[in-house]
Scaffold this motif. Sequence first.
Motif, PDB file in Angstrom:
ATOM      1  N   LEU A   1      -1.450  18.906  -3.334  1.00 54.58           N
ATOM      2  CA  LEU A   1      -0.938  18.897  -4.714  1.00 54.58           C
ATOM      3  C   LEU A   1      -1.790  19.759  -5.642  1.00 54.58           C
ATOM      4  CD1 LEU A   1       0.029  15.139  -5.052  1.00 54.58           C
ATOM      5  CD2 LEU A   1       1.571  17.085  -5.022  1.00 54.58           C
TER       6      LEU A   1
ATOM      7  N   ILE B   1      10.697   5.564  -0.072  1.00 56.46           N
ATOM      8  CA  ILE B   1       9.796   4.838   0.828  1.00 56.46           C
ATOM      9  C   ILE B   1      10.293   3.409   1.081  1.00 56.46           C
ATOM     10  CG2 ILE B   1       7.437   4.038   1.198  1.00 56.46           C
ATOM     11  CD1 ILE B   1       7.489   7.001   1.111  1.00 56.46           C
TER      12      ILE B   1
ATOM     13  N   LEU C   1      -0.506  -0.229 -12.731  1.00 48.37           N
ATOM     14  CA  LEU C   1       0.236  -1.134 -11.850  1.00 48.37           C
ATOM     15  C   LEU C   1      -0.405  -2.519 -11.804  1.00 48.37           C
ATOM     16  CD1 LEU C   1       0.839   1.162  -8.715  1.00 48.37           C
ATOM     17  CD2 LEU C   1       2.227   0.967 -10.760  1.00 48.37           C
TER      18      LEU C   1
ATOM     19  N   THR D   1       9.704   6.140  -5.534  1.00 47.92           N
ATOM     20  CA  THR D   1       9.011   5.357  -4.511  1.00 47.92           C
ATOM     21  C   THR D   1       9.967   4.388  -3.828  1.00 47.92           C
ATOM     22  OG1 THR D   1       6.970   5.527  -5.763  1.00 47.92           O
ATOM     23  CG2 THR D   1       7.107   3.745  -4.151  1.00 47.92           C
TER      24      THR D   1
ATOM     25  N   LEU E   1       2.084   7.371   5.145  1.00 51.67           N
ATOM     26  CA  LEU E   1       3.438   6.894   4.889  1.00 51.67           C
ATOM     27  C   LEU E   1       4.214   6.882   6.212  1.00 51.67           C
ATOM     28  CD1 LEU E   1       3.994   8.813   1.549  1.00 51.67           C
ATOM     29  CD2 LEU E   1       3.644   6.356   1.845  1.00 51.67           C
TER      30      LEU E   1
ATOM     31  N   LEU F   1      -3.775   4.539 -12.167  1.00 55.45           N
ATOM     32  CA  LEU F   1      -3.158   3.695 -11.155  1.00 55.45           C
ATOM     33  C   LEU F   1      -3.272   2.229 -11.571  1.00 55.45           C
ATOM     34  CD1 LEU F   1      -1.744   4.612  -8.635  1.00 55.45           C
ATOM     35  CD2 LEU F   1      -3.791   4.093  -7.323  1.00 55.45           C
TER      36      LEU F   1
ATOM     37  N   SER G   1       0.831  -1.210   0.000  1.00 58.94           N
ATOM     38  CA  SER G   1       0.000   0.000   0.000  1.00 58.94           C
ATOM     39  C   SER G   1       0.867   1.262   0.000  1.00 58.94           C
ATOM     40  CB  SER G   1      -0.921  -0.013   1.216  1.00 58.94           C
ATOM     41  OG  SER G   1      -0.182  -0.206   2.401  1.00 58.94           O
ATOM     42  N   PHE G   2       2.060   1.197   0.614  1.00 57.93           N
ATOM     43  CA  PHE G   2       2.966   2.358   0.581  1.00 57.93           C
ATOM     44  C   PHE G   2       3.355   2.695  -0.854  1.00 57.93           C
ATOM     45  CE2 PHE G   2       4.884   1.424   5.059  1.00 57.93           C
ATOM     46  CZ  PHE G   2       3.711   1.900   5.635  1.00 57.93           C
TER      47      PHE G   2
ATOM     48  N   ARG H   1      -1.292  12.127 -12.376  1.00 57.80           N
ATOM     49  CA  ARG H   1      -1.658  11.699 -11.014  1.00 57.80           C
ATOM     50  C   ARG H   1      -1.611  12.869 -10.035  1.00 57.80           C
ATOM     51  NH1 ARG H   1       1.757   6.513 -11.813  1.00 57.80           N
ATOM     52  NH2 ARG H   1       0.291   5.216 -12.962  1.00 57.80           N
TER      53      ARG H   1
ATOM     54  N   PHE I   1      -7.812   6.399  -0.585  1.00 61.17           N
ATOM     55  CA  PHE I   1      -8.146   4.982  -0.599  1.00 61.17           C
ATOM     56  C   PHE I   1      -9.049   4.595   0.566  1.00 61.17           C
ATOM     57  CE2 PHE I   1      -4.175   5.727  -2.697  1.00 61.17           C
ATOM     58  CZ  PHE I   1      -4.245   4.944  -3.827  1.00 61.17           C
TER      59      PHE I   1
ATOM     60  N   TYR J   1       5.346  15.227   1.042  1.00 58.66           N
ATOM     61  CA  TYR J   1       5.923  14.181   0.192  1.00 58.66           C
ATOM     62  C   TYR J   1       5.643  14.422  -1.300  1.00 58.66           C
ATOM     63  CZ  TYR J   1       6.979   9.521  -1.609  1.00 58.66           C
ATOM     64  OH  TYR J   1       7.496   8.479  -2.330  1.00 58.66           O
TER      65      TYR J   1
ATOM     66  N   VAL K   1      -3.829   5.031   4.398  1.00 56.32           N
ATOM     67  CA  VAL K   1      -2.430   4.601   4.385  1.00 56.32           C
ATOM     68  C   VAL K   1      -1.557   5.833   4.555  1.00 56.32           C
ATOM     69  CG1 VAL K   1      -0.589   3.493   3.087  1.00 56.32           C
ATOM     70  CG2 VAL K   1      -2.923   2.646   2.880  1.00 56.32           C
TER      71      VAL K   1
ATOM     72  N   VAL L   1       1.671   1.967  -3.627  1.00 55.27           N
ATOM     73  CA  VAL L   1       0.512   2.475  -4.368  1.00 55.27           C
ATOM     74  C   VAL L   1       0.267   3.934  -4.017  1.00 55.27           C
ATOM     75  CG1 VAL L   1      -1.961   2.207  -4.738  1.00 55.27           C
ATOM     76  CG2 VAL L   1      -0.519   0.185  -4.537  1.00 55.27           C
ATOM     77  N   VAL L   2       0.334   4.253  -2.709  1.00 56.73           N
ATOM     78  CA  VAL L   2       0.093   5.626  -2.279  1.00 56.73           C
ATOM     79  C   VAL L   2       1.143   6.564  -2.868  1.00 56.73           C
ATOM     80  CG1 VAL L   2       0.247   7.155  -0.286  1.00 56.73           C
ATOM     81  CG2 VAL L   2      -1.223   5.149  -0.198  1.00 56.73           C
ATOM     82  N   SER L   3       2.405   6.149  -2.808  1.00 58.35           N
ATOM     83  CA  SER L   3       3.469   7.000  -3.329  1.00 58.35           C
ATOM     84  C   SER L   3       3.275   7.282  -4.817  1.00 58.35           C
ATOM     85  CB  SER L   3       4.827   6.334  -3.087  1.00 58.35           C
ATOM     86  OG  SER L   3       5.839   7.057  -3.722  1.00 58.35           O
ATOM     87  N   VAL L   4       2.920   6.253  -5.565  1.00 59.36           N
ATOM     88  CA  VAL L   4       2.691   6.435  -7.003  1.00 59.36           C
ATOM     89  C   VAL L   4       1.477   7.336  -7.232  1.00 59.36           C
ATOM     90  CG1 VAL L   4       1.945   5.224  -9.092  1.00 59.36           C
ATOM     91  CG2 VAL L   4       3.840   4.324  -7.735  1.00 59.36           C
ATOM     92  N   SER L   5       0.437   7.160  -6.391  1.00 63.69           N
ATOM     93  CA  SER L   5      -0.768   7.972  -6.575  1.00 63.69           C
ATOM     94  C   SER L   5      -0.500   9.436  -6.248  1.00 63.69           C
ATOM     95  CB  SER L   5      -1.909   7.440  -5.706  1.00 63.69           C
ATOM     96  OG  SER L   5      -1.765   7.891  -4.366  1.00 63.69           O
ATOM     97  N   LEU L   6       0.560   9.715  -5.478  1.00 64.07           N
ATOM     98  CA  LEU L   6       0.900  11.110  -5.166  1.00 64.07           C
ATOM     99  C   LEU L   6       1.896  11.677  -6.184  1.00 64.07           C
ATOM    100  CD1 LEU L   6       1.193  10.842  -1.287  1.00 64.07           C
ATOM    101  CD2 LEU L   6      -0.553  12.082  -2.560  1.00 64.07           C
TER     102      LEU L   6
END
Lengths: 292, 267
Positions: free
Chosen positions: B180, A192, B72, A188, B113, B69, A173-174, B100, B107, B123, B111, A176-181
């Motif tokens: 963002l 992370i 992935l 990532t 970080l 997304l 999940s870390f 993005r 989500f 971040y 989550v 996925v979140v990093s990519v989504s940001l």
Amino acid sequence: MKSVKSVVSRSKRHNLIQRLGFAGMTLAAIVTIIPIILIVIYIFWQGAPATSWEFLSGFPREGMRAGGILPAIVGTFWLTLGTGVIAVPLGIGAAIYLAEYAPDNRWTRIIRIAIINLAGIPSVVYGLFGLGLFVLFLQFGTSILAGSLTLAIMTLPIIISTSEEALRAVPNSFRVVSVSLGGTQWQTIRRIVLPQALPGILTGVILGLERAAGETAPILFTVAAFFLPQLPSSVFDSTMALPYHLFVISTQVPGMPIRIQYGTAVVLLTFVLSMNIIATIIRSYTRARRQW
Amino acid sequence: MSREITHKTIPTQEGLENKIVIENLNVSYSDGTESLRNVSLAIPNHAITVLFGPAGGGKSTLLRTINRLNDLADVVHLSGHIWLDGEDLLDPRIDVIALRRRVGMVFARPVVLPMTILQNMTYGLELAGIRSRDYMEKTVERSLRAAALWDEVRDRLKEPAVALSGGQQQRLCLARVLALEPEVILLDEPTSGLDPISTGKVEASLQELKQLYTIILVPHSIQQAARTADYAAFILNGQLIEYTRGKKIFVNPQEQRTEDYVEGRFG
């Protein structure tokens, strides 16, 4: 009434079985600890009197029957460092590829099987391989370079598999979140995944280098000198090293004082055990601080 | 709204422009799960569009396709168009990373970080190459305020984000997206793990945020769908069954299947 009684007696019997089981497992745990404690105590008891400052900092004299073991200590230090310089970047790089980038296909399965088999090869075979490839074919001679390369190949599977495991333990999940940001895959990983996996990776690195520091067979043909009363000055020099020196003075030199043998063992054991303890400390310290 | 739409023919509703136009979208995965079949709908700007329906129907897939997304995931077939201000997001040549940032996502499970609250907030900004401390500070405060979290964390920004409660973590995730300055916010059951009070706070934030953003929400219940929807789309087995303005889909659904679901006959 009768049925209640039988239930009670059955639960008593289960209780007894459980206790016997626990007792047996505790015994097994104790039995595994005893040999290591005995070995350490015995070696230190025999060897501690020999480990004076002169022993640690002096050169061997009188056909190694007196004096110190400095060249072997320095040799093992350089060999371990050389192994690290080669194996750590390669091993972590390979682990990142396998854990983060590689698709699950026939090619990566072949890589994985190769790594597992690499870990299973006897160390003397690495020695022979190092002799053939590095010493003779590439003409590095018996040198720290050839020895480090040989030890590095032997160490790689340990570093790769522990690092890959550490990387995979980082929750997806870390990522996925990093990519989504708006993070790229590399950002990532670098910001992370790697920091989170670092303690596990370090543990693997230290365990791998510790094995390299203690091995005799791989350095036998590639770097180790029987007796060389001077310190190495470049990576193309051969050198004495603790494990091989211990082998030599235990089997090849008649009239060797026992205390020097055990003194050498104490130094080697201390070197390896302290690396082990550092790895344990890193692991427990970071596990307590982990945030997931 | 008709189901046969293209981005050129979609009528604007009461002055609202369409921010996103999805056209004949098909998605399927290698394991055959949760695919979308020929989905077309227009999503208006400055409104909350709710995608609801039974689990596994393709709502999450639709969200994850909009911000790519799903790149992935193990997608075996992808066709159709998603127009964002007239630009096709599914075009292989678009800058996915920049996309993005424009289309943020929250989500189901919060989550955070593994870093401090402040680092969570900055971040995405740092990844975007922003270096100005001043800009960051202002953005962090503004975003946390918008997510109704500022008063609770203003004195503890340097603490680990995991120390926050579940509801606070989820609002942090929302704030992190807002920092963002996206144009679109996708929320995938953002309140499914939250208590009613936290849920209320998040929903209240969304009502504020829709003034500035296009919001697409997958609600965690029909009640939430009915509470929050400006537009509502019922998605079943990968197909768009019914799409209406306002709440009339919950009161007076046109399709039998929508009615069955809304009235709790399956789900």
